[in-house]
Scaffold this active site. Structure first.
Site, short mmCIF file in Angstrom:
data_model
loop_
_atom_site.label_atom_id
_atom_site.label_comp_id
_atom_site.label_asym_id
_atom_site.label_seq_id
_atom_site.Cartn_x
_atom_site.Cartn_y
_atom_site.Cartn_z
N GLY A 1 35.82 39.99 33.73
CA GLY A 1 36.60 41.02 33.06
C GLY A 1 37.52 41.80 33.98
O GLY A 1 37.88 41.35 35.07
N GLY B 1 46.48 36.62 36.29
CA GLY B 1 46.54 38.02 36.72
C GLY B 1 47.90 38.63 36.49
O GLY B 1 48.01 39.82 36.15
N ASP B 2 48.95 37.83 36.66
CA ASP B 2 50.31 38.32 36.42
C ASP B 2 50.52 38.59 34.94
O ASP B 2 51.16 39.57 34.56
CB ASP B 2 51.33 37.29 36.92
N GLY C 1 38.18 38.20 37.36
CA GLY C 1 38.05 36.83 36.90
C GLY C 1 37.27 36.75 35.61
O GLY C 1 37.53 37.49 34.65
N ALA C 2 36.26 35.88 35.59
CA ALA C 2 35.46 35.70 34.38
C ALA C 2 34.64 36.94 34.02
O ALA C 2 34.11 37.03 32.91
CB ALA C 2 34.52 34.51 34.58
N SER D 1 41.29 42.95 38.53
CA SER D 1 40.92 41.72 37.83
C SER D 1 39.69 41.13 38.49
O SER D 1 39.69 40.88 39.70
CB SER D 1 42.07 40.70 37.90
#
Length: 315
Positions: A225, A251-252, A222-223, A220
């Site tokens: 992708g 993320g989960d 974040g912003a 992951s």
């Protein structure tokens, strides 16, 4: 059916505040109380998608009883492991501009007997499971090798296992070949011991984790992708989000979406991105339902934008 394992669960209180001013009285504009912990969040996201899940977790004291009650109210099967210490209580402060401040308590110390009971409960509950998702930090008393032991036991039982943790616990578990690991950018940088400035840096780091034993890496960013790297190649997925309300549990939710969609290949990555994007548009740690998803907004490609600078580079 997806079994989740949360060795250090929590009772999470999330307050929405206009801004966080140190030393001042801050009046919340919204409040939520949720069962917390990364594996718990995965179970909540799986249940929100209408799929069966069993949450295995040590619970103790009044906070632990409330966690079990809240999970049961959400239709999640709970396989509690009674422990002497009280389940931890965490606080999250979500500002209106999307900044999140979290205060996480350490949690109880598990005895040797409680540790073994936790492993035995996972073994019993995993019969017939499609996946075991082991998520989050280890509580006091558990050695960094505990996840490695759990991965080995899961594979011996013929069950696929997904792992979302960090630090020594992640590195030691890699030697047992978890089927998928899901680090964020910071955890990825920590694992390889160097900063990440671009998507290409993250790709190289994910490939290194594969070299250390992970069969697949779902990273992951974040912003920026998400990346999926496995034995057949690499894919990059992204989705535009107009406004971020809270990234707690995003993320989960992504990991849940990945496993719900089979846990392999670009279709599963697309599901992970859709679930993560939906989660950040919701308050607190609310998990998205199918009605919250926007699959048409998701783009998945084998052309990884290696030169793209990360919005939040990790030093």
């Amino acid at each position: 059916m997806i079994v989740t394992v949360t060795p250090n669960p929590s009772l999470d209180r999330t307050y929405e505040v206009p801004a966080l001013d140190r030393g001042e009285v801050v009046r919340a504009t919204g409040e939520r109380v949720d069962p917390g912990g990364k594996g718990v969040n995965v179970s909540r996201a799986v249940a929100a998608a209408g799929q069966r899940t069993v949450a295995v977790l040590p619970l103790g004291g009044a906070p632990g009883a409330l966690v079990a009650e809240l999970l049961d109210a959400q239709g999640i099967e709970v396989a509690p492991v009674p422990v002497a210490g009280a389940t931890r209580s965490n606080i999250a402060l979500a500002e209106s501009d999307g900044v999140l401040t979290k205060i996480n308590a350490p949690g109880p110390r598990l005895s040797a007997e409680e540790q073994e009971l936790l492993l035995e409960t996972v073994r019993r509950q995993s019969r017939g499971a499609d996946w075991i998702a082991c998520c989050g930090s280890l509580p006091r008393g558990l050695a960094p090798s505990w996840y490695a032991d759990l991965v080995a036991r899961a594979h011996a039982a013929g069950v696929r296992i997904a792992l979302d943790t960090s630090g020594p616990a992640l590195l030691q578990a890699l030697r047992e070949g978890p089927d998928v690991v899901k680090p964020n950018a910071e955890e990825l940088a920590e694992a390889v011991g160097r900063p990440l400035a671009t998507v290409g840096d993250a790709l190289k780091a994910a490939e290194e984790l594969r070299g250390l034993g992970a069969r697949a890496v779902l990273a992951s960013l974040g912003a920026d992708g998400q990346l999926l790297v496995d034995g057949s190649g690499a894919w990059y997925g992204s989705a535009h989000v107009d406004a971020v309300r809270s990234n707690v549990g995003a993320g989960d939710s992504s990991l849940a979406g990945f496993l719900i969609a089979g846990g392999t290949g670009p279709e599963a990555l697309a599901s992970a991105v859709a679930h993560g994007a939906a989660a950040v548009r919701l308050p607190g740690s609310v998990m998205p339902t199918p009605d919250d998803l926007d699959p048409a907004a998701v783009t998945v490609t084998a052309q990884v934008p290696v030169d793209r600078a990360l919005t939040e580079p990790v030093s």
